[in-house]
Design an enzyme around this catalytic site. Sequence first.
Site, PDB file in Angstrom:
ATOM      1  N   ARG A  61       0.901  -1.209   0.154  1.00 12.47           N
ATOM      2  CA  ARG A  61      -0.067  -0.085   0.039  1.00 12.47           C
ATOM      3  C   ARG A  61       0.765   1.302  -0.076  1.00 12.47           C
ATOM      4  O   ARG A  61       0.594   2.249  -0.774  1.00 12.47           O
ATOM      5  CB  ARG A  61      -0.850   0.095   1.246  1.00 12.47           C
ATOM      6  CG  ARG A  61      -1.957  -1.084   1.311  1.00 12.47           C
ATOM      7  CD  ARG A  61      -2.814  -1.453   2.511  1.00 12.47           C
ATOM      8  NE  ARG A  61      -1.804  -1.813   3.418  1.00 12.47           N
ATOM      9  CZ  ARG A  61      -2.151  -2.350   4.442  1.00 12.47           C
ATOM     10  NH1 ARG A  61      -3.296  -2.663   4.870  1.00 12.47           N
ATOM     11  NH2 ARG A  61      -1.144  -2.920   5.338  1.00 12.47           N
ATOM     12  N   ARG A  92       0.705  15.857  10.258  1.00 15.52           N
ATOM     13  CA  ARG A  92      -0.268  15.584  11.314  1.00 15.52           C
ATOM     14  C   ARG A  92      -0.412  16.531  12.071  1.00 15.52           C
ATOM     15  O   ARG A  92      -1.531  17.086  12.527  1.00 15.52           O
ATOM     16  CB  ARG A  92      -0.135  13.836  11.729  1.00 15.52           C
ATOM     17  CG  ARG A  92      -0.381  12.985  10.864  1.00 15.52           C
ATOM     18  CD  ARG A  92      -0.188  11.732  11.390  1.00 15.52           C
ATOM     19  NE  ARG A  92      -0.431  10.474  10.335  1.00 15.52           N
ATOM     20  CZ  ARG A  92       0.026   9.384  10.423  1.00 15.52           C
ATOM     21  NH1 ARG A  92       0.807   9.201  11.075  1.00 15.52           N
ATOM     22  NH2 ARG A  92      -0.056   8.616   9.377  1.00 15.52           N
ATOM     23  N   ARG A  97       5.990  -5.597  20.174  1.00 13.99           N
ATOM     24  CA  ARG A  97       6.647  -4.621  19.589  1.00 13.99           C
ATOM     25  C   ARG A  97       8.011  -5.242  18.944  1.00 13.99           C
ATOM     26  O   ARG A  97       8.659  -4.902  18.035  1.00 13.99           O
ATOM     27  CB  ARG A  97       6.808  -3.432  20.372  1.00 13.99           C
ATOM     28  CG  ARG A  97       7.574  -2.367  19.983  1.00 13.99           C
ATOM     29  CD  ARG A  97       8.033  -1.404  20.825  1.00 13.99           C
ATOM     30  NE  ARG A  97       8.550  -2.048  22.219  1.00 13.99           N
ATOM     31  CZ  ARG A  97       9.756  -2.426  22.438  1.00 13.99           C
ATOM     32  NH1 ARG A  97      10.613  -2.399  21.423  1.00 13.99           N
ATOM     33  NH2 ARG A  97      10.058  -2.959  23.630  1.00 13.99           N
ATOM     34  N   HIS A 152       9.880   8.263  15.648  1.00 13.64           N
ATOM     35  CA  HIS A 152       8.590   8.139  15.057  1.00 13.64           C
ATOM     36  C   HIS A 152       7.777   6.728  15.885  1.00 13.64           C
ATOM     37  O   HIS A 152       7.897   5.698  15.635  1.00 13.64           O
ATOM     38  CB  HIS A 152       8.890   7.610  13.741  1.00 13.64           C
ATOM     39  CG  HIS A 152       7.562   7.220  12.924  1.00 13.64           C
ATOM     40  ND1 HIS A 152       6.385   8.283  12.767  1.00 13.64           N
ATOM     41  CD2 HIS A 152       7.091   6.238  12.347  1.00 13.64           C
ATOM     42  CE1 HIS A 152       5.448   7.922  11.839  1.00 13.64           C
ATOM     43  NE2 HIS A 152       5.754   6.365  11.914  1.00 13.64           N
TER      44      HIS A 152
HETATM   45  P1  NAI Z   1       1.812  -3.988   3.035  1.00 16.09           P
HETATM   46  O1  NAI Z   1       1.486  -5.055   3.492  1.00 16.09           O
HETATM   47  O2  NAI Z   1       0.726  -3.212   2.294  1.00 16.09           O
HETATM   48  O3  NAI Z   1       3.153  -3.859   1.949  1.00 16.09           O
HETATM   49  C1  NAI Z   1       4.503  -4.209   2.522  1.00 16.09           C
HETATM   50  C2  NAI Z   1       5.030  -5.032   1.327  1.00 16.09           C
HETATM   51  O4  NAI Z   1       6.194  -5.636   1.604  1.00 16.09           O
HETATM   52  C3  NAI Z   1       3.987  -6.397   1.060  1.00 16.09           C
HETATM   53  O5  NAI Z   1       3.733  -6.195  -0.694  1.00 16.09           O
HETATM   54  C4  NAI Z   1       5.249  -7.430   0.882  1.00 16.09           C
HETATM   55  O6  NAI Z   1       5.019  -8.318  -0.109  1.00 16.09           O
HETATM   56  C5  NAI Z   1       6.511  -6.836   0.878  1.00 16.09           C
HETATM   57  N1  NAI Z   1       7.514  -7.406   1.452  1.00 16.09           N
HETATM   58  C6  NAI Z   1       7.605  -8.296   2.647  1.00 16.09           C
HETATM   59  N2  NAI Z   1       8.660  -8.790   2.721  1.00 16.09           N
HETATM   60  C7  NAI Z   1       9.384  -8.471   1.763  1.00 16.09           C
HETATM   61  C8  NAI Z   1      10.608  -8.818   1.517  1.00 16.09           C
HETATM   62  N3  NAI Z   1      11.670  -9.779   2.225  1.00 16.09           N
HETATM   63  N4  NAI Z   1      11.268  -8.421   0.156  1.00 16.09           N
HETATM   64  C9  NAI Z   1      10.565  -7.817  -0.581  1.00 16.09           C
HETATM   65  N5  NAI Z   1       9.155  -7.131  -0.418  1.00 16.09           N
HETATM   66  C10 NAI Z   1       8.684  -7.584   0.945  1.00 16.09           C
HETATM   67  O7  NAI Z   1       2.267  -2.578   4.047  1.00 16.09           O
HETATM   68  P2  NAI Z   1       2.264  -1.156   4.045  1.00 16.09           P
HETATM   69  O8  NAI Z   1       0.807  -0.553   4.491  1.00 16.09           O
HETATM   70  O9  NAI Z   1       2.898  -0.801   2.588  1.00 16.09           O
HETATM   71  O10 NAI Z   1       3.437  -0.506   5.015  1.00 16.09           O
HETATM   72  C11 NAI Z   1       4.690  -0.901   4.683  1.00 16.09           C
HETATM   73  C12 NAI Z   1       5.538  -0.642   6.064  1.00 16.09           C
HETATM   74  O11 NAI Z   1       5.665   0.933   6.104  1.00 16.09           O
HETATM   75  C13 NAI Z   1       5.246  -1.119   7.199  1.00 16.09           C
HETATM   76  O12 NAI Z   1       6.016  -1.588   8.068  1.00 16.09           O
HETATM   77  C14 NAI Z   1       4.589   0.101   7.950  1.00 16.09           C
HETATM   78  O13 NAI Z   1       4.303   0.007   9.330  1.00 16.09           O
HETATM   79  C15 NAI Z   1       5.465   1.103   7.457  1.00 16.09           C
HETATM   80  N6  NAI Z   1       4.928   2.362   7.270  1.00 16.09           N
HETATM   81  C16 NAI Z   1       5.813   3.442   7.878  1.00 16.09           C
HETATM   82  C17 NAI Z   1       5.364   4.612   7.836  1.00 16.09           C
HETATM   83  C18 NAI Z   1       6.326   5.764   8.371  1.00 16.09           C
HETATM   84  O14 NAI Z   1       5.901   6.948   8.459  1.00 16.09           O
HETATM   85  N7  NAI Z   1       7.632   5.567   8.473  1.00 16.09           N
HETATM   86  C19 NAI Z   1       3.990   5.049   7.633  1.00 16.09           C
HETATM   87  C20 NAI Z   1       3.145   4.098   7.020  1.00 16.09           C
HETATM   88  C21 NAI Z   1       3.546   2.677   6.993  1.00 16.09           C
END
Ligand code: NAI
Length: 295
Positions: free
Chosen positions: A10, A150, A87, A172
């Site tokens: 996402r 935010r 966590r 964060h």
């Molecule tokens: P998501 O589950 O939609 O996407 C994560 C993707 O990573 C999936 O498509 C998955 O197949 C892929 N993936 C998992 N292991 C992998 C690997 N070894 N190699 C390649 N791809 C791999 O999750 P989303 O919602 O996109 O969130 C992603 C990360 O971003 C999470 O850790 C979330 O907590 C973090 N996040 C951080 C924010 C920030 O401000 N730093 C804000 C929002 C999310």
Amino acid sequence: MKIGFVGAGRVGSTIAFTCLQQLDVEEIALVDIMENLAIGEAMDLAHAAAGLGKYPEIVGGSDYSILEGSDIVVVTAGSARKPGMSRLDLAMKNAGIIKDVARKIMESSPESKILVITNPVDLMTYVMWKESGKSRNEVFGMGNMLDSMRLKRTLHELGVKNINKAWILGEHGDSMFISRTLIDAENVPELEKVLSEVRFVAAEVIKRKGATFYGPAIAAYRMINAVLNNTKEEMPASVILKGEFGFSDVSVGVPAIIGKNGVEKIVEYPLDPQDMENLRNSVKLLKERLKELGY
Ligand code: NAI
């Protein structure tokens, strides 16, 4: 201009979509362990681009060789916290993923800057830096940029006018804080109350729609734009400290100038005692967690 992505979920795909619209990107490459997802996102993005009269090369897959030559690689690969997962469990799991991703990026595109987004982002930025062996200006994380967006929105809703600067710094996560030193707005209300609202607001989005991605996408785009267009904008970023603010060997959110070399400069404002105390607290917590992860 080429942007690589590791993680086409996402957040990764929404960042790609945002960059496609906002920047003159020549190439986008999306890597994900779910190969079909990466290919499908690449196709969808290419169709979107055609609607804007843009025809960049957009590829997806599970093979890291497609990242070759990326100016910046955006890492969102990882899991979200599942029920029953602590966590620490999440940090351990994602640290394992980041280690693997670091090695593969270094094999396929060793010159790229790396923007880490995977949570817990300050810890994952540190792991990426250590495991990639890159210099510290080339690896940085996005977290406080989003927190600060935010914060701005919350202040706006509280009727605060002329918000020139309103930044969240530190971890964060739970120990983040509103910088009292740097805030520049009219009629600033009591900040503790504002902070608890800002902390709560992301969980509220996740409770309702399962994730946040538009906010993260814009925050990441701002940082990517700063690198690709060498804007040298000052923004809060998770960066590796080496003596700045009196701390070392940790990645934490502080003011930084971002440009073509990644972190061009860490801006060491003389923070007021309350801000320093809060930053010290974030650093202490993050170092404890890095130790738990074996660093
Ligand atoms: P998501 O589950 O939609 O996407 C994560 C993707 O990573 C999936 O498509 C998955 O197949 C892929 N993936 C998992 N292991 C992998 C690997 N070894 N190699 C390649 N791809 C791999 O999750 P989303 O919602 O996109 O969130 C992603 C990360 O971003 C999470 O850790 C979330 O907590 C973090 N996040 C951080 C924010 C920030 O401000 N730093 C804000 C929002 C999310």
